[in-house]
Design a protein around this motif. Structure first.
Motif: not given
Length: 249
Positions: A93-120
């Protein structure tokens, strides 16, 4: 011996050895034929026998079994992967997008998944109005309302994780005789330690002198709800005296 690496360290006792065998159709047929032959030999010898009735009983005998529905297991199916990977995308019932946060060394940290609904929508079509526009708007509102209801009902949940083992640990100390324990938490993925009930530091269960520890512990969290407790994380901590450090997660 769930909390022990060896049965000799617990209060459990091995009473005797036992074997388990499963009789297939061929073995069952061989047993029936054996009883028939024995029954015939005894009758020829003029002896009374009860094997005939036993053979008749075996023909229609089946071991009683309980189905998954009897125990309610069918209502809680097992999934070999995260739910979003098991269910088809068009059924979610929703869409998904991965969420990342860069560390102090520039390495991406996986924060989880954004689940959302979008209507155009087409603004010109919306301004025109009509039954078709009203129907689409109603379907959209029903979808959002259903999602809200699902989240409202996702309360008083219990999550149990069975932490079995860790392999190939690389402690900062470089020691091959590492002592470690498991820290688990269930929160919104922000790494907060404020909610003690959702942070389990199992530092009483320490596995010594190994880089491949066997923990065999159950970490249980109760009274959980979504989306407050939407992420569960496990970290293996090196037991290094005054300051423990994470060596795997």
């Amino acid at each position: 011996g769930w909390d022990f690496e060896d049965i000799s360290d617990s209060n459990a006792q091995v009473l005797d050895k036992y074997d388990i065998s499963i009789m297939d159709e061929q073995e069952e047929l061989e047993n029936i034929n054996f009883l028939k032959q024995l029954d015939a030999e005894l009758l020829d010898a003029g002896q009374e026998t009860e094997f005939a009735s036993l053979v008749d009983q075996m023909k229609g005998f089946t071991w009683p079994t309980e189905s998954a529905s009897d125990e309610g297991i069918d209502r809680h199916p097992d999934y070999d992967a995260p739910l979003e990977q098991t269910i088809k995308k068009e059924e979610l019932p929703y869409k998904q997008a991965m969420l990342f946060l860069g560390s102090e060394f520039g390495e991406p940290r996986d924060l989880g998944t954004l689940k959302y609904c979008c209507r155009v929508v087409d603004l010109a079509f919306e301004k025109e109005g009509g039954k078709k526009v009203e129907k689409q708007q109603q379907e959209w509102e029903q979808q959002i309302q259903q999602l809200k209801q699902d989240f409202e009902e996702a309360k008083q949940l219990v999550a149990r994780a069975y932490v079995l083992s860790a392999d190939g640990l690389l402690p900062p100390s470089g020691s091959g005789e590492c002592s470690s324990w498991v820290w688990s938490r269930a929160d919104a993925g922000m790494g907060s330690e404020e909610l003690g009930s959702y942070n389990l530091k199992d530092n009483l269960t320490v596995r010594h002198h190994t880089l491949s520890p066997l923990f065999n512990k159950c970490h249980s969290f109760g009274n959980m709800k979504f989306p407050d407790n939407c992420m569960m994380e496990f970290a293996v901590m090196e037991n290094a005296g005054s300051k423990d450090s994470c060596i795997g997660s």
